[in-house]
Design a protein around this motif. Structure first.
Motif, PDB file in Angstrom:
ATOM      1  N   ALA A 109     111.299  52.963  18.159  1.00 22.55           N
ATOM      2  CA  ALA A 109     112.276  52.659  19.273  1.00 22.55           C
ATOM      3  C   ALA A 109     112.275  51.051  19.177  1.00 22.55           C
ATOM      4  O   ALA A 109     113.609  50.448  19.175  1.00 22.55           O
ATOM      5  CB  ALA A 109     111.821  52.588  20.775  1.00 22.55           C
ATOM      6  N   GLN A 110     111.595  50.171  19.000  1.00 26.06           N
ATOM      7  CA  GLN A 110     111.525  48.596  18.619  1.00 26.06           C
ATOM      8  C   GLN A 110     112.601  48.403  17.395  1.00 26.06           C
ATOM      9  O   GLN A 110     113.308  47.328  17.629  1.00 26.06           O
ATOM     10  CB  GLN A 110     110.212  47.902  18.445  1.00 26.06           C
ATOM     11  N   ALA A 111     112.039  49.215  16.335  1.00 23.73           N
ATOM     12  CA  ALA A 111     113.332  48.963  15.289  1.00 23.73           C
ATOM     13  C   ALA A 111     114.538  49.362  15.446  1.00 23.73           C
ATOM     14  O   ALA A 111     115.520  48.622  15.422  1.00 23.73           O
ATOM     15  CB  ALA A 111     112.647  49.945  14.187  1.00 23.73           C
ATOM     16  N   LEU A 112     114.761  50.392  16.288  1.00 19.91           N
ATOM     17  CA  LEU A 112     116.244  50.802  16.625  1.00 19.91           C
ATOM     18  C   LEU A 112     116.759  49.952  17.625  1.00 19.91           C
ATOM     19  O   LEU A 112     117.959  49.875  17.864  1.00 19.91           O
ATOM     20  CB  LEU A 112     116.246  52.143  17.458  1.00 19.91           C
ATOM     21  N   SER A 113     116.181  48.974  18.370  1.00 14.26           N
ATOM     22  CA  SER A 113     116.599  48.158  19.292  1.00 14.26           C
ATOM     23  C   SER A 113     117.107  46.784  18.801  1.00 14.26           C
ATOM     24  O   SER A 113     117.914  46.120  19.415  1.00 14.26           O
ATOM     25  CB  SER A 113     115.416  47.735  20.418  1.00 14.26           C
ATOM     26  N   LEU A 114     116.943  46.661  17.496  1.00 13.88           N
ATOM     27  CA  LEU A 114     117.141  45.252  16.677  1.00 13.88           C
ATOM     28  C   LEU A 114     118.614  44.975  16.734  1.00 13.88           C
ATOM     29  O   LEU A 114     119.055  43.650  16.960  1.00 13.88           O
ATOM     30  CB  LEU A 114     116.643  45.277  15.388  1.00 13.88           C
ATOM     31  N   PRO A 115     119.396  45.861  16.559  1.00 12.25           N
ATOM     32  CA  PRO A 115     120.663  45.705  16.612  1.00 12.25           C
ATOM     33  C   PRO A 115     121.275  45.185  17.906  1.00 12.25           C
ATOM     34  O   PRO A 115     122.430  44.662  18.040  1.00 12.25           O
ATOM     35  CB  PRO A 115     121.614  46.861  16.039  1.00 12.25           C
ATOM     36  N   ALA A 116     120.787  45.658  19.085  1.00 19.54           N
ATOM     37  CA  ALA A 116     121.166  45.557  20.274  1.00 19.54           C
ATOM     38  C   ALA A 116     120.689  44.047  20.950  1.00 19.54           C
ATOM     39  O   ALA A 116     121.021  43.766  22.116  1.00 19.54           O
ATOM     40  CB  ALA A 116     120.702  46.500  21.348  1.00 19.54           C
ATOM     41  N   ALA A 310     114.407  44.249  25.464  1.00 18.00           N
ATOM     42  CA  ALA A 310     114.861  44.550  24.122  1.00 18.00           C
ATOM     43  C   ALA A 310     114.769  45.900  23.845  1.00 18.00           C
ATOM     44  O   ALA A 310     115.931  46.701  23.554  1.00 18.00           O
ATOM     45  CB  ALA A 310     114.348  43.816  23.019  1.00 18.00           C
ATOM     46  N   VAL A 311     113.773  46.692  23.925  1.00 17.43           N
ATOM     47  CA  VAL A 311     113.634  48.039  23.537  1.00 17.43           C
ATOM     48  C   VAL A 311     114.162  48.891  24.723  1.00 17.43           C
ATOM     49  O   VAL A 311     114.808  50.054  24.227  1.00 17.43           O
ATOM     50  CB  VAL A 311     111.917  48.413  23.378  1.00 17.43           C
ATOM     51  N   LEU A 312     114.112  48.590  25.813  1.00 13.61           N
ATOM     52  CA  LEU A 312     115.020  49.359  26.845  1.00 13.61           C
ATOM     53  C   LEU A 312     116.614  49.228  26.522  1.00 13.61           C
ATOM     54  O   LEU A 312     117.183  50.210  26.684  1.00 13.61           O
ATOM     55  CB  LEU A 312     114.859  48.837  28.324  1.00 13.61           C
ATOM     56  N   HIS A 313     117.123  48.182  26.280  1.00 12.26           N
ATOM     57  CA  HIS A 313     118.453  48.023  25.864  1.00 12.26           C
ATOM     58  C   HIS A 313     118.843  48.859  24.647  1.00 12.26           C
ATOM     59  O   HIS A 313     119.623  49.581  24.342  1.00 12.26           O
ATOM     60  CB  HIS A 313     118.794  46.652  25.674  1.00 12.26           C
TER      61      HIS A 313
END
Length: 335
Positions: A109-116, A310-313
């Motif tokens: 999830a942290q990785a997936l949050s990077l673009p946001a 970040a990870v919640l977004h």
């Protein structure tokens, strides 16, 4: 055959479930901003359903939940590594009468949050290098040590989860060798997580005190951080400097493992509290010392994630735009 893209009806609850804390937020309606719901202690609840119920009282019942857990994912289940929870997506969907749900590993999830993450949610460590087209790597010390990566495939985001925090740790200097030689192993091993985590920081401080023949004062990670911030020239600050040097070298190891030319992003609960003690030049020197491939880490930017949400977004972005992400929705969605 292309699998169908799921929908995540609103209201949506997103939750970041760690070994110590559970952070929750909600998206109530289309176009609404992410709304914080609370920061809870994991140990105060027997499982995620009870934690979600505790913050959702009096609110519209959630129709979808996306959460991440600090442990390996097995389909729709996750056993937390550093807490007693077992998260079962199918059971949670039934308990909360959900239309849809999705479970992710915490650093997936942290990785997936990077673009946001907006630019003001990041602090550059060292040179502000432009991102390459390769994988982006995220890692960070908190209750444990998480590692994950994000790659791009035809304009879609593909997460690469890992359990890289459990690889064996190596020393880089004679001082580190003396400390790690007397550090208490965890389950017979001295892994990255055994040192680069909250309990690991306390373990490293105890080891340095043994080497220097002085009492450790029984300090936990928070105590070491507090003392180091109060006296940047003191013994505890020396532990922080060693911790950061080991982290920088480990981050460089992970960076060349993933060829992470898209950048290395540092997360977790510890680093934002000690960012004033980070020496960018020293960090980069340890990060880049990877002969014979030092040219690779020298081209990779290192940035600290300073946004606590970040990870919640990121998880909300997945639910709102699931077609932008490559995930095994069919195997992992709860409905």
């Amino acid at each position: 055959m292309t699998q169908p893209t799921p929908s995540f009806p609103l209201p949506l609850v997103v939750a970041d479930v760690g070994g110590t804390n559970v952070r929750l937020a909600a998206v109530d309606a289309p176009g609404a901003a992410l709304r914080p719901l609370g920061n809870l202690r994991t140990a105060d609840f027997p499982g995620p359903a009870q934690a979600i119920h505790s913050v959702a009282a009096g609110l519209s019942a959630p129709r979808s939940v996306v959460l991440c857990g600090a442990g390996p994912i097995d389909g729709r289940r996750c056993q937390l590594t550093n807490a007693a929870w077992t998260i079962d997506g199918d059971a949670l969907a039934s308990d909360l009468s959900l239309d849809q749900g999705l479970l992710l590993n915490d650093f997936e999830a942290q990785a997936l949050s990077l673009p946001a993450i907006p630019p003001d949610g990041l602090m550059t460590i060292g040179p502000d290098l432009p991102p390459g087209k390769g994988p982006r790597l995220v890692l960070g010390p908190g209750t444990g040590l998480g590692v994950g990566a994000l790659v791009n495939a035809a304009g879609r985001h593909v997460p690469v989860p890992s359990e890289g925090g459990h690889v064996d740790l190596a020393f880089g200097t004679a001082e580190e060798a003396r400390a790690l030689a007397v550090a208490d192993p965890v389950m017979g091993r001295l892994t990255g997580e055994a040192i680069l985590s909250g309990s690991g920081l306390a373990r490293l401080h105890q080891a340095r005190c043994r080497v220097h023949g002085r009492p450790d004062g029984g300090l936990d990670a928070a105590g070491v951080v507090k003392a180091a911030l109060a006296d940047p020239a003191g013994h505890e600050a020396g532990t922080i400097r060693m911790f950061l040097a080991i982290l920088a070298r480990y981050a460089g190891d992970m960076a060349i493992t993933f060829a992470a030319t898209g950048g290395v992003f540092l997360a977790g609960g510890i680093l934002p509290r000690i960012r004033s003690l980070i020496d960018p030049a020293a960090f980069r020197a340890a990060f880049e010392a990877k002969a014979p491939v030092e040219w690779l880490p020298k081209a990779i930017a290192t940035r600290l994630i300073v946004s606590p949400d970040a990870v919640l977004h990121g998880m909300a972005a997945i639910a709102l735009n699931p077609a932008d992400y490559v995930l095994d929705y069919e195997g992992r969605c709860w409905r």
